[in-house]
Enzyme design. Structure first.
Site, short mmCIF file in Angstrom:
data_model
loop_
_atom_site.label_atom_id
_atom_site.label_comp_id
_atom_site.label_asym_id
_atom_site.label_seq_id
_atom_site.Cartn_x
_atom_site.Cartn_y
_atom_site.Cartn_z
N LYS A 15 7.23 0.54 -4.60
CA LYS A 15 8.64 0.21 -4.40
C LYS A 15 9.25 -0.34 -5.69
CE LYS A 15 9.78 -3.82 -3.11
NZ LYS A 15 9.62 -5.02 -2.26
N CYS B 88 0.40 -2.92 0.08
CA CYS B 88 1.12 -3.37 -1.11
C CYS B 88 0.92 -2.40 -2.27
CB CYS B 88 0.63 -4.77 -1.49
SG CYS B 88 1.46 -5.41 -2.93
N TYR C 228 14.61 -6.59 4.48
CA TYR C 228 14.51 -6.40 3.03
C TYR C 228 14.09 -4.98 2.67
CZ TYR C 228 9.36 -6.96 2.71
OH TYR C 228 8.00 -6.78 2.80
N GLU D 285 16.45 -2.67 0.34
CA GLU D 285 15.89 -2.27 -0.96
C GLU D 285 15.95 -0.75 -1.13
OE1 GLU D 285 12.70 -5.89 -1.75
OE2 GLU D 285 11.99 -4.09 -0.77
N TYR E 252 -9.14 -1.62 -8.09
CA TYR E 252 -9.59 -2.38 -6.92
C TYR E 252 -11.02 -1.99 -6.56
CZ TYR E 252 -5.39 -4.86 -5.41
OH TYR E 252 -4.35 -5.75 -5.32
N ARG F 55 21.75 -2.70 13.52
CA ARG F 55 22.23 -3.08 14.86
C ARG F 55 22.83 -4.49 14.89
NH1 ARG F 55 16.66 -4.83 17.99
NH2 ARG F 55 16.03 -6.12 16.27
N GLY G 266 18.05 -3.59 8.74
CA GLY G 266 18.84 -4.56 7.98
C GLY G 266 17.97 -5.60 7.30
N CYS H 245 4.81 -2.93 -1.95
CA CYS H 245 5.41 -3.65 -3.09
C CYS H 245 5.39 -2.88 -4.41
CB CYS H 245 4.69 -4.97 -3.34
SG CYS H 245 3.72 -5.63 -2.00
N THR I 70 2.45 -10.20 0.45
CA THR I 70 1.18 -10.02 -0.23
C THR I 70 0.55 -11.33 -0.73
OG1 THR I 70 1.52 -7.75 -0.79
CG2 THR I 70 0.16 -9.00 -2.31
N GLU J 226 20.46 -20.99 -17.05
CA GLU J 226 20.90 -22.33 -17.43
C GLU J 226 21.89 -22.90 -16.41
OE1 GLU J 226 23.49 -22.77 -21.00
OE2 GLU J 226 23.54 -20.58 -21.04
N SER K 197 -4.53 -6.32 0.62
CA SER K 197 -4.40 -7.55 -0.17
C SER K 197 -5.33 -8.65 0.31
CB SER K 197 -2.96 -8.06 -0.09
OG SER K 197 -2.06 -7.04 -0.44
N HIS L 217 20.04 -21.87 -23.74
CA HIS L 217 21.29 -21.16 -23.96
C HIS L 217 21.12 -20.03 -24.97
CE1 HIS L 217 25.61 -20.74 -23.96
NE2 HIS L 217 25.60 -20.73 -25.27
P1 FAD Z 1 -2.58 -4.38 4.11
O1 FAD Z 1 -2.32 -4.54 2.68
O2 FAD Z 1 -1.63 -3.58 4.92
O3 FAD Z 1 -4.04 -3.77 4.26
C1 FAD Z 1 -4.58 -3.40 5.50
C2 FAD Z 1 -5.55 -2.26 5.26
O4 FAD Z 1 -6.33 -2.07 6.43
C3 FAD Z 1 -4.87 -0.91 5.02
O5 FAD Z 1 -5.35 -0.36 3.81
C4 FAD Z 1 -5.24 -0.06 6.22
O6 FAD Z 1 -5.40 1.31 5.89
C5 FAD Z 1 -6.57 -0.68 6.61
N1 FAD Z 1 -6.93 -0.51 8.03
C6 FAD Z 1 -6.16 -0.69 9.13
N2 FAD Z 1 -6.89 -0.52 10.24
C7 FAD Z 1 -8.16 -0.22 9.86
C8 FAD Z 1 -9.37 0.05 10.55
N3 FAD Z 1 -9.44 0.00 11.88
N4 FAD Z 1 -10.47 0.35 9.82
C9 FAD Z 1 -10.43 0.39 8.46
N5 FAD Z 1 -9.31 0.13 7.75
C10 FAD Z 1 -8.19 -0.19 8.44
N6 FAD Z 1 5.16 -8.01 0.11
C11 FAD Z 1 5.50 -8.77 -0.95
O7 FAD Z 1 4.94 -9.87 -1.11
N7 FAD Z 1 6.43 -8.35 -1.86
C12 FAD Z 1 7.06 -7.15 -1.74
O8 FAD Z 1 7.89 -6.80 -2.58
C13 FAD Z 1 6.70 -6.31 -0.65
N8 FAD Z 1 7.27 -5.10 -0.52
C14 FAD Z 1 6.89 -4.29 0.52
C15 FAD Z 1 7.48 -3.03 0.62
C16 FAD Z 1 7.14 -2.19 1.65
C17 FAD Z 1 7.77 -0.84 1.73
C18 FAD Z 1 6.17 -2.62 2.61
C19 FAD Z 1 5.79 -1.72 3.75
C20 FAD Z 1 5.58 -3.87 2.53
C21 FAD Z 1 5.94 -4.71 1.47
N9 FAD Z 1 5.38 -6.00 1.34
C22 FAD Z 1 5.74 -6.79 0.28
C23 FAD Z 1 4.44 -6.53 2.36
C24 FAD Z 1 3.00 -6.41 1.89
O9 FAD Z 1 2.72 -5.08 1.57
C25 FAD Z 1 2.07 -6.91 2.98
O10 FAD Z 1 2.45 -8.21 3.37
C26 FAD Z 1 0.62 -6.95 2.52
O11 FAD Z 1 0.19 -5.68 2.09
C27 FAD Z 1 -0.29 -7.44 3.66
O12 FAD Z 1 -1.63 -7.41 3.26
P2 FAD Z 1 -2.78 -7.26 4.35
O13 FAD Z 1 -4.06 -7.47 3.62
O14 FAD Z 1 -2.49 -8.09 5.52
O15 FAD Z 1 -2.68 -5.76 4.88
#
Ligand code: FAD
Length: 460
Positions: A51, A43, A180, A184, A99, A201, A178, A48, A313, A443, A15, A438
């Site tokens: 899920k 994500c 989100y 979920e 993307y 826990r 415990g 996200c 995200t 509301e 993201s 309504h």
């Molecule tokens: P990421 O999206 O994790 O991207 C990091 C990328 O870096 C990955 O693709 C990884 O493969 C790559 N990478 C890592 N190390 C290296 C390397 N050394 N070289 C090359 N590539 C590398 N957030 C919400 O807002 N709403 C939600 O409903 C929600 N639901 C979630 C449900 C689950 C099950 C999970 C696990 C997370 C959820 N999140 C949600 C959180 C959200 O996914 C993260 O906050 C968000 O993706 C963070 O973005 P980021 O860019 O920091 O990292």
């Protein structure tokens, strides 16, 4: 012409990384990005988005149940997990391709491999062994799920990384955690027909959320048939002929087809060569940054979960955007971390923005609380006992609404809109003067008139 091959090298195409790369490029920077897994990050690929698709799938069981109250007779229902996973995979691949198209359109060069830092201006690509120079490096590597490595039998459990691609539907699942993600998945698997146990826990699930919502959700999850075990943890996990058996503190054993660990996430900051070049980490292994996302090495920045600020995200995206606008667009921008709306996509779901009642009391001392608990029109005809809860927390001195908390259908959708009002500093009197729409559940937010009093307070 710069001495570097790129103006910006981004490690991690999730993201935050994708947004930063695209915006930096739009400001004229020469940008490259490395991704070791799949473009889109957590994500899109295993967070996200998949899920929420599973959440939608799980909620059909309620619709089928309630339909009878509205005159429908439905044929016998069956559910096919592989069909759901195939449909989900198709959508995730479509998004991943979108993307990739965006990165291509913005002329961001993509390296599909792991990368690490060699120096403040050099990146090393693991697979090709290539070294690339860049004026600025952005670490956007996200996080990974935690597991208790010392637990005997830990190799038998799955995490959120694997759960989206299980070959076989787990008829019995035990979920540890415990937060989100744990709650979920408890709702998702329960809705799809699994026998679900949640083991946590702590004393009460969803730490950090408003207590009324936590209590209301626990009550509803239990009434729906999810078993919640508090203040216990696994002491060992064994594989048997019929599945898995987990022993928990106190000696009780829990049988399951799958055991899912959702006990928190940690930043992907180690193993990137950062310590060697002087990038500071905090005790939880997150990269330390200032409010411009700059690390202790001036040419290296970090955004998103790897900095462990607010792990969501939209926050990672905003941080990526602010970084690119500030460093490449000559538009210094700071991210505003106040009033971030969040949801928990359990069934029923939680939507929340601003201070919990307790936080508001700690912050302001005197607060007014307004609460409404009711059965929606749909629940009544559907024969469903569940109540929707809406709660406003108001700073007494200013009449400003500082928290909106909802447990019930569409809570996330409602709270996203309410967040605008909270951010603008709307007062309770503004809510009161807003005409009700309504008939709707929302509301209730503009018709809550009676201040809620704790039992002792009311008598005083
Ligand atoms: P990421 O999206 O994790 O991207 C990091 C990328 O870096 C990955 O693709 C990884 O493969 C790559 N990478 C890592 N190390 C290296 C390397 N050394 N070289 C090359 N590539 C590398 N957030 C919400 O807002 N709403 C939600 O409903 C929600 N639901 C979630 C449900 C689950 C099950 C999970 C696990 C997370 C959820 N999140 C949600 C959180 C959200 O996914 C993260 O906050 C968000 O993706 C963070 O973005 P980021 O860019 O920091 O990292």
């Amino acid at each position: 012409m710069s001495d570097f091959e790129y103006d910006l090298f981004v490690i991690g195409a999730g993201s935050g990384g994708v947004r930063a790369a695209r915006i930096a490029s739009s400001h004229g920077a020469r940008v490259a990005i490395a991704e070791e897994f799949r473009i889109g990050g957590t994500c899109v690929i295993r967070g996200c988005v998949p899920k929420k698709l599973l959440v939608y799938a799980s909620r059909f069981s309620d619709e089928f149940k309630d339909a009878g109250g509205f005159g429908w007779t439905l044929p016998e229902r069956t559910f096919d997990w592989p069909s759901l996973i195939a449909a989900k995979d198709k959508e995730i691949s479509r998004l991943e391709a979108a993307y990739r198209t965006t990165l291509d359109k913005y002329k961001v060069e993509v390296f599909p491999e792991r990368a690490m830092c060699l120096s403040p201006n050099e990146v090393r690509l693991s697979a090709s062994g290539r070294t690339i120079t860049a004026k600025t490096i952005l670490i956007a590597t996200g996080g990974h799920p935690n597991v208790d490595r010392k637990l005997p039998g830990i190799e038998h459990v799955i995490t959120s990384n694997e759960v989206f691609n299980l070959k076989k539907f787990p008829r019995r699942i035990v979920i540890a955690g415990g937060g989100y993600i744990a709650t979920e998945f408890a709702s998702i698997f329960h809705g799809l027909g699994s026998d679900v146990t949640l083991i946590y826990r702590g004393e009460k699930i969803l730490r950090g959320f408003d207590d009324d919502l936590r209590d209301g959700l626990v009550e509803t999850m239990k009434a729906r048939g999810i078993r919640i075990i508090n203040e216990k943890v696994f002491t060992k996990i064994e594989k048997t002929a019929s599945g898995l058996v987990g022993t928990i503190t106190g000696g009780e054993t829990l049988e399951a087809d799958q055991i899912l660990f959702a006990i928190g996430r940690s930043p992907n900051a180690r193993g990137l060569g950062l310590e060697a070049i002087g990038v500071q980490m905090d005790p939880e292994n997150a990269i330390v940054v200032d409010n411009h996302s700059q690390t202790t090495v001036p040419s290296i920045y970090a955004v998103g979960d790897v900095t462990n600020r607010v792990n969501l995200t939209p926050v990672a995206i905003r941080e990526g955007q602010a970084f690119a606008d500030s460093v490449f667009g000559n538009k210094p921008t700071l991210v505003d971390y106040t009033t971030i709306p969040t949801a928990v996509f359990t069934t029923p779901e939680i939507g929340t923005v601003g201070f919990t009642e307790q936080e508001a009391k700690n912050q302001y001392g005197d607060v007014h609380v307004y609460k409404g608990s009711f059965r929606t029109m749909k629940a009544i005809l559907g024969g469903r006992d569940e109540r929707t809860l809406m709660k406003l927390v108001v700073q007494s001195e200013t009449d400003r609404v500082v928290g909106v908390h909802i447990l019930g259908p569409d809570a996330a959708e409602i709270v996203q809109t309410a967040a605008i009002a909270v951010r603008l500093g709307a007062k309770k009197s503004d809510f009161d003067q807003t005409m009700a729409l309504h008939p709707s559940a929302a509301e209730e937010l503009v018709t809550l008139r009676e201040k809620w009093m704790a039992p002792g307070e009311a008598a005083a």
